[in-house]
Design an enzyme around this catalytic site. Structure first.
Site, PDB file in Angstrom:
ATOM      1  N   ASP A 439       0.826  -1.215   0.000  1.00 59.48           N
ATOM      2  CA  ASP A 439       0.000   0.000   0.000  1.00 59.48           C
ATOM      3  C   ASP A 439       0.865   1.272   0.000  1.00 59.48           C
ATOM      4  O   ASP A 439       2.078   1.209   0.231  1.00 59.48           O
ATOM      5  CB  ASP A 439      -0.904  -0.041   1.245  1.00 59.48           C
ATOM      6  CG  ASP A 439      -2.233   0.653   1.049  1.00 59.48           C
ATOM      7  OD1 ASP A 439      -2.345   1.475   0.120  1.00 59.48           O
ATOM      8  OD2 ASP A 439      -3.168   0.395   1.837  1.00 59.48           O
ATOM      9  N   ASP A 496     -10.560   2.022  -3.953  1.00 63.21           N
ATOM     10  CA  ASP A 496     -11.125   1.702  -2.644  1.00 63.21           C
ATOM     11  C   ASP A 496     -12.642   1.682  -2.700  1.00 63.21           C
ATOM     12  O   ASP A 496     -13.290   1.366  -1.707  1.00 63.21           O
ATOM     13  CB  ASP A 496     -10.681   2.735  -1.607  1.00 63.21           C
ATOM     14  CG  ASP A 496      -9.377   2.347  -0.933  1.00 63.21           C
ATOM     15  OD1 ASP A 496      -8.899   1.220  -1.175  1.00 63.21           O
ATOM     16  OD2 ASP A 496      -8.832   3.170  -0.174  1.00 63.21           O
TER      17      ASP A 496
HETATM   18  C1  DGJ Z   1      -5.900   1.867   1.819  1.00 61.31           C
HETATM   19  C2  DGJ Z   1      -6.239   0.692   0.972  1.00 61.31           C
HETATM   20  O1  DGJ Z   1      -6.651   1.089  -0.288  1.00 61.31           O
HETATM   21  C3  DGJ Z   1      -7.276  -0.153   1.687  1.00 61.31           C
HETATM   22  O2  DGJ Z   1      -7.690  -1.199   0.873  1.00 61.31           O
HETATM   23  C4  DGJ Z   1      -6.679  -0.648   2.961  1.00 61.31           C
HETATM   24  O3  DGJ Z   1      -5.620  -1.530   2.699  1.00 61.31           O
HETATM   25  C5  DGJ Z   1      -6.201   0.523   3.797  1.00 61.31           C
HETATM   26  N1  DGJ Z   1      -5.353   1.409   3.080  1.00 61.31           N
HETATM   27  C6  DGJ Z   1      -5.472   0.050   5.016  1.00 61.31           C
HETATM   28  O4  DGJ Z   1      -4.967   1.071   5.758  1.00 61.31           O
END
Ligand code: DGJ
Length: 692
Positions: A439, A496
């Site tokens: 991430d 997301d």
């Molecule tokens: C942002 C990501 O896009 C989410 O899917 C998740 O992993 C969160 N971060 C976790 O902090």
């Protein structure tokens, strides 16, 4: 005078470069494949333009690197300064060349300034993608603010361009703009690929559609932020330039752009899209597990609230739905109970996992699932042991604003990369882990190409030592999706947004460059956590089944009926994923803006599936016939509406597909199209077809 000429081409396209004397070459032709008898000398001669009032006496070409020293009337391909800060305006002259069957390397030099410019161009014979890269070397340390990958002109009859913008939860927004005098510049100052800047451009005419017309498509394969210039000069000529975000390279002797991928299509946007998709599938991504395992990610189920028993129960339910991989998201390390702390402390939290990760991993493995884990390696919280020990590792100034409460590590430092390598390698070596979700949740405080190079070096080292571990690129969803990262990873977390209505649009527009096999798509919660919208299970499930399928809700919230839907659609996906993993995604044209429709066509053309999602009510009562594409006009196909049982009672008539399979020719399907039953919005018709 004889010109120097070069040709790259195949059955789809030809690119002819030519230069007079020792000058940098220009593309004198780029378009549909030329006949073999074509004389490139003639094309070079024919490309010379007239001059008239208001012009210099010899028009500077849009060369592979347009030169300010030649009075080029637009943006030049190189902007730099010498050690004293004086502008550099080189005049490059031919030095040498190397050609191979599918590529060429042209070296030019400015001997006064002691600069050498290397232009690499090749055309991949399997996918017909051009790959072009510029490399500059200087005997002295210089500053380069702008270096373009090899520049190609855009033909005058292509009057429009499609560019990408977006935001968190709405990546890959496309916008069609007319060319106009002046430069359209996109300079991404975020230091990452970013939600708002997918590095691509499609130049087309007002007539170009998904299925017909001409298009020139470009993608810059770099994760550190790009700059794009689409410029119409006063004389009417047009050029497109791509390079790293401006002023993102440190003072140095050597500068290199990322590869610019480009292709000409005479068969609409799809003609270009399938080449990018195929390149990613067959050339770029290596070592992805096949068949692609059904994913489960626990983020939207538990967030930071990790409880071993609950996670075990969630994993069991996910397995029952059909999941084959379980990904433990953020919250397993340090003292990470929310997003204010612990980034950098990549040690299992003993409060949550007193016996380490093994009990959870053993449980997951006993269900037959692979175990995956979340990292955000490039980041650090002030509230972390790492920050307390090494605050000097932070990138940027001391008083910078934080992003999601976090700071960024300086990835150009060897000690930072070694530390991260050791942390991640330890977790991988001590546990049975086959997958990393990588991430990156904030923009950078400074725009620095060295940051991206450091990231690439770290991933490359981990990949070499843990070749069995797959990596997913995530940056608050789709903030780091590009061919630079995909060379090192296996999947992208496209957004997301698990709101399937949003997802339809996002994945539809991303498919202009990305194949299904790398594009993650999850069945989200009934009430979307990012939009608050309630979406039915069938729509959610079929939307995820269009890409690399997964789940990301709390399976304990599912009703029996919803669980059945998920099992059925997952079963369908598993039965079809082998051929769909190598299928082309073809976007279908429709006059109805409420419809997102695509056809996934098998490599051999013998079978396909159509997904036709209605995301809101249409203006007209009936659906327009849905015209297909890419079929053999003389072949017959047998078509089944596989979810015809979902027809609503308000569909009172008897369209043929509602009760029968249809046999029809490719010509009929492409020219007239499918007559589908009436349906509610927020439904997806799924049609399977085989060549008879
Ligand atoms: C942002 C990501 O896009 C989410 O899917 C998740 O992993 C969160 N971060 C976790 O902090």
């Amino acid at each position: 005078m004889q010109a120097r000429t070069w040709h790259l081409g195949d059955a789809h396209q030809s690119l002819v470069l030519a230069s007079l004397g020792d000058c940098l070459p220009e593309a004198v032709y780029w378009g549909p494949a030329l006949p073999e008898r074509e004389s490139y000398q003639s094309l070079a001669a024919a490309a010379v333009t007239d001059v008239t009032g208001g012009m210099v006496d010899r028009n500077a070409p849009i060369s592979l690197n347009p030169e300010a020293s030649q009075t080029f009337p637009g943006q030049s391909g190189l902007t730099g300064r010498d050690a004293d800060g004086n502008p550099l305006t080189p005049r490059f002259r031919f030095s040498n060349e190397t050609t191979s069957e599918h590529g060429l390397t042209l070296v030019y030099a400015d001997t006064d300034l002691e600069l050498s410019l290397v232009l690499d161009l090749s055309m991949d014979p399997e996918t017909s993608l051009l790959q072009m890269q510029t490399h500059l070397e200087s005997a002295h340390k210089i500053t380069v603010d702008w270096l373009a990958a090899p520049v190609l002109p855009v033909p005058a009859h292509m009057g429009e361009m499609i560019e990408y913008s977006g935001r968190w939860c709405a990546e890959f927004l496309t916008r069609r703009l007319p060319f106009a005098p002046g430069a359209r510049v996109r300079d991404n100052r975020t230091g990452r690929t970013d939600h708002a800047h997918f590095p691509a451009l499609i130049v087309c005419s007002s007539q170009t559609s998904n299925t017909s017309g001409e298009a020139y498509a470009y993608h810059y394969g770099w994760s550190g932020g790009h700059r794009m210039v689409a410029e119409e000069l006063a004389d009417g000529r047009r050029q497109v330039q791509f390079g790293h975000a401006s002023a993102s390279m440190k003072k140095n002797h050597v500068f290199r752009t990322a590869p610019l991928f480009a292709t000409y299509s005479g068969t609409g946007f799809n003609g270009a899209a399938v080449r990018f998709q195929k390149y990613v599938r067959n050339k770029l991504v290596s070592g992805a597990r096949m068949p692609r395992p059904v994913h489960y990610n626990c983020w939207e189920a538990v967030y930071f609230d990790h409880k071993l028993d609950e996670l075990k129960s969630i994993a069991s339910r996910a397995a029952d739905l059909g999941a084959e991989r379980f990904v433990l998201d953020d919250g397993w390390f340090g003292q990470r109970d929310d997003d204010t702390s612990s980034l950098g402390d990549w040690v299992v939290d003993k409060r949550k996992y007193p016996d380490g990760l093994k009990p959870l991993i053993d449980h997951v493995k006993s269900l037959g699932l692979q175990f995956g884990i979340w990292f955000e390696p490039e980041m650090i919280n002030e509230d972390s042991d790492l920050f307390r020990a090494h605050s000097e590792w932070v990138l940027g100034s001391a008083d910078q604003p934080k992003g999601r409460q976090q700071l960024v590590l300086d990835m150009s430092r060897d000690d930072v990369r070694d530390y991260l390598y050791d942390c991640i390698a330890k977790v991988l070596a001590e546990n049975d882990i086959g997958y990393i979700k990588w991430d990156h949740n904030r923009v950078l405080p400074v725009v620095d190409a060295a940051q991206t190079e450091g990231l690439y070096a770290l991933i490359d080292r981990l990949r070499a030592d843990f070749p069995h571990v797959e990596i997913e690129s995530c940056a608050s969803g789709g903030g780091r999706v590009d061919f630079g990262i995909l060379k090192r990873t296996h999947r992208v977390w496209l957004s997301d947004s698990n709101d399937a209505l949003e997802r339809q649009r996002i994945q539809h527009d991303a498919s202009l460059f990305l194949p299904a096999s790398v594009t993650g798509s999850h069945v989200g919660p009934r009430v979307s956590h990012t939009s608050g919208r309630t979406i039915n299970a069938k729509f959610r499930a079929w939307t995820a089944a269009q890409r690399h399928m997964g789940f990301e809700m709390d399976p304990r919230e599912l009703s029996d009926e919803e669980a059945e839907v998920l099992k059925t659609v997952t079963g369908w996906w598993k039965a079809n994923r082998d051929w769909m993993a190598t299928a082309d995604i073809l976007r279908l044209d429709s006059a109805d803006p409420a419809l997102f429709a695509e056809q996934q066509l098998a490599e051999d053309g013998d079978r396909f599936v159509v997904f036709a999602a209605l995301v809101r009510p249409s203006n007209q009562i009936l659906q327009y016939p849905l015209r297909l594409t890419g079929l053999d006009r003389n072949a017959l196909y047998r078509i089944t509406l596989i979810n015809r049982a979902d027809a609503t009672g308000l569909s009172r008539g008897s369209p043929f597909l509602k009760n029968n399979d249809l046999e029809a020719s490719g010509q009929y399907l492409m020219s007239h199209g499918l007559t589908l039953p009436w349906r509610f919005p927020e439904t997806i018709w799924v049609l399977e077809a085989k060549r008879i």
